[in-house]
Design a protein around this motif. Structure first.
Motif, PDB file in Angstrom:
ATOM      1  N   ASN A 151       0.835  -1.203   0.000  1.00  0.00           N
ATOM      2  CA  ASN A 151       0.000   0.000   0.000  1.00  0.00           C
ATOM      3  C   ASN A 151       0.872   1.256   0.000  1.00  0.00           C
ATOM      4  O   ASN A 151       0.582   2.219  -0.714  1.00  0.00           O
ATOM      5  N   TYR A 152       1.944   1.250   0.798  1.00  0.00           N
ATOM      6  CA  TYR A 152       2.881   2.385   0.768  1.00  0.00           C
ATOM      7  C   TYR A 152       3.423   2.577  -0.643  1.00  0.00           C
ATOM      8  O   TYR A 152       3.465   3.691  -1.168  1.00  0.00           O
ATOM      9  N   ALA A 153       3.860   1.472  -1.248  1.00  0.00           N
ATOM     10  CA  ALA A 153       4.464   1.549  -2.580  1.00  0.00           C
ATOM     11  C   ALA A 153       3.472   2.074  -3.608  1.00  0.00           C
ATOM     12  O   ALA A 153       3.819   2.907  -4.449  1.00  0.00           O
ATOM     13  N   VAL A 154       2.225   1.618  -3.536  1.00  0.00           N
ATOM     14  CA  VAL A 154       1.191   2.085  -4.476  1.00  0.00           C
ATOM     15  C   VAL A 154       1.035   3.596  -4.362  1.00  0.00           C
ATOM     16  O   VAL A 154       0.996   4.312  -5.363  1.00  0.00           O
ATOM     17  N   LYS A 155       0.969   4.092  -3.136  1.00  0.00           N
ATOM     18  CA  LYS A 155       0.782   5.531  -2.940  1.00  0.00           C
ATOM     19  C   LYS A 155       1.970   6.330  -3.456  1.00  0.00           C
ATOM     20  O   LYS A 155       1.799   7.353  -4.121  1.00  0.00           O
ATOM     21  N   PHE A 156       3.192   5.861  -3.197  1.00  0.00           N
ATOM     22  CA  PHE A 156       4.359   6.596  -3.672  1.00  0.00           C
ATOM     23  C   PHE A 156       4.497   6.518  -5.182  1.00  0.00           C
ATOM     24  O   PHE A 156       4.935   7.472  -5.812  1.00  0.00           O
ATOM     25  N   ILE A 157       4.125   5.400  -5.775  1.00  0.00           N
ATOM     26  CA  ILE A 157       4.170   5.283  -7.238  1.00  0.00           C
ATOM     27  C   ILE A 157       3.186   6.277  -7.847  1.00  0.00           C
ATOM     28  O   ILE A 157       3.487   6.932  -8.837  1.00  0.00           O
ATOM     29  N   ARG A 158       2.028   6.434  -7.235  1.00  0.00           N
ATOM     30  CA  ARG A 158       1.054   7.408  -7.734  1.00  0.00           C
ATOM     31  C   ARG A 158       1.586   8.831  -7.637  1.00  0.00           C
ATOM     32  O   ARG A 158       1.313   9.664  -8.490  1.00  0.00           O
TER      33      ARG A 158
ATOM     34  N   SER B  65      12.006   6.318  -0.566  1.00  0.00           N
ATOM     35  CA  SER B  65      13.308   6.623  -1.143  1.00  0.00           C
ATOM     36  C   SER B  65      13.541   5.831  -2.428  1.00  0.00           C
ATOM     37  O   SER B  65      14.013   6.378  -3.428  1.00  0.00           O
ATOM     38  N   HIS B  66      13.195   4.558  -2.415  1.00  0.00           N
ATOM     39  CA  HIS B  66      13.412   3.697  -3.576  1.00  0.00           C
ATOM     40  C   HIS B  66      12.558   4.141  -4.766  1.00  0.00           C
ATOM     41  O   HIS B  66      13.058   4.262  -5.885  1.00  0.00           O
ATOM     42  N   VAL B  67      11.282   4.412  -4.515  1.00  0.00           N
ATOM     43  CA  VAL B  67      10.384   4.842  -5.597  1.00  0.00           C
ATOM     44  C   VAL B  67      10.827   6.199  -6.138  1.00  0.00           C
ATOM     45  O   VAL B  67      10.833   6.424  -7.346  1.00  0.00           O
ATOM     46  N   TYR B  68      11.227   7.095  -5.245  1.00  0.00           N
ATOM     47  CA  TYR B  68      11.693   8.407  -5.677  1.00  0.00           C
ATOM     48  C   TYR B  68      12.936   8.286  -6.566  1.00  0.00           C
ATOM     49  O   TYR B  68      13.044   8.942  -7.599  1.00  0.00           O
TER      50      TYR B  68
ATOM     51  N   PHE C 168       4.966   9.847  -7.439  1.00  0.00           N
ATOM     52  CA  PHE C 168       6.210  10.146  -8.145  1.00  0.00           C
ATOM     53  C   PHE C 168       6.201   9.799  -9.634  1.00  0.00           C
ATOM     54  O   PHE C 168       7.019  10.322 -10.372  1.00  0.00           O
ATOM     55  N   PHE C 169       5.315   8.926 -10.077  1.00  0.00           N
ATOM     56  CA  PHE C 169       5.283   8.553 -11.491  1.00  0.00           C
ATOM     57  C   PHE C 169       4.017   9.108 -12.119  1.00  0.00           C
ATOM     58  O   PHE C 169       2.917   8.666 -11.825  1.00  0.00           O
ATOM     59  N   ARG C 170       4.192  10.065 -13.007  1.00  0.00           N
ATOM     60  CA  ARG C 170       3.037  10.677 -13.652  1.00  0.00           C
ATOM     61  C   ARG C 170       2.819  10.147 -15.053  1.00  0.00           C
ATOM     62  O   ARG C 170       1.761  10.311 -15.615  1.00  0.00           O
TER      63      ARG C 170
END
Length: 188
Positions: free
Chosen positions: A28-35, A82-85, A37-39
């Motif tokens: 869930n954290y990863a899904v939110k950060f992907i939303r 940090s990883h997703v960013y 940082f990735f447009r």
């Protein structure tokens, strides 16, 4: 336990065996950060891949989790962010801004005229960035406020932010109010 990496972390394995909801929370954290940082959809990692990468990095010793110092969910939250960013930054670097000019045998930046910035603009930008950093420090620890703050910095409205983060508009508005309150206290 065959083929364990040189720096094997038994604590993370224990968490994975005993806590059935841990990976769901991390995904869930990863899904939110992907939303956030990735447009674009050119290269968008899956949440499962991000979480798997983080668990592997812990096992390989690239990321060190010390269970007596930090909660695993807090550790994973910051490391996933940090990883997703960093993945998003790498994706933006894939587009080259330089073009080869055969006449001068050099590379020309195709955006040089478009993105020229004056000294005044640089100083104003530095002031704004300092203020944004103060606001960011004031909301540290409030996960939803941090996510909403990132979205707002990217130009999202409250409704867009709520949609991207998968929260209600009321929750997003409450986070904005908390950000404003903490910002006013920090900037005085």
């Amino acid at each position: 336990m065959k083929n364990l990496p040189a720096v094997y972390n038994p604590e993370i394995e224990q968490v994975l065996r005993t806590n059935n909801t841990a990976t769901a929370v991390w995904i869930n954290y990863a899904v939110k950060f992907i939303r956030v940082f990735f447009r674009n959809d050119k290269f968008k990692p899956t949440a499962h891949d991000v979480v798997t990468d983080m668990i592997l990095k812990i096992h390989l010793g690239e990321r060190r989790w010390e269970p007596d110092k930090i909660n695993i969910n807090t550790f994973m939250y910051y490391n996933i962010r940090s990883h997703v960013y960093s993945l998003a930054k790498k994706e933006k670097r894939l587009v080259s801004t330089d073009e080869y000019n055969a006449l001068s045998d050099s590379f020309d930046n195709k955006y040089i005229d478009v993105y020229h910035i004056s000294k005044e603009e640089i100083e104003t930008t530095q002031d704004k960035n300092e203020m944004l950093e103060i606001v960011h420090k004031s909301i540290k620890g409030d996960d939803l406020c941090e996510l909403v703050f990132y979205c707002m910095r990217e130009g999202f409205g409250v409704n867009e932010t709520a949609e991207y983060l998968g929260v209600s508009i009321a929750e997003a508005n409450n986070a904005v109010r908390r950000i404003k309150y903490k910002a006013q206290k920090a900037l005085k």
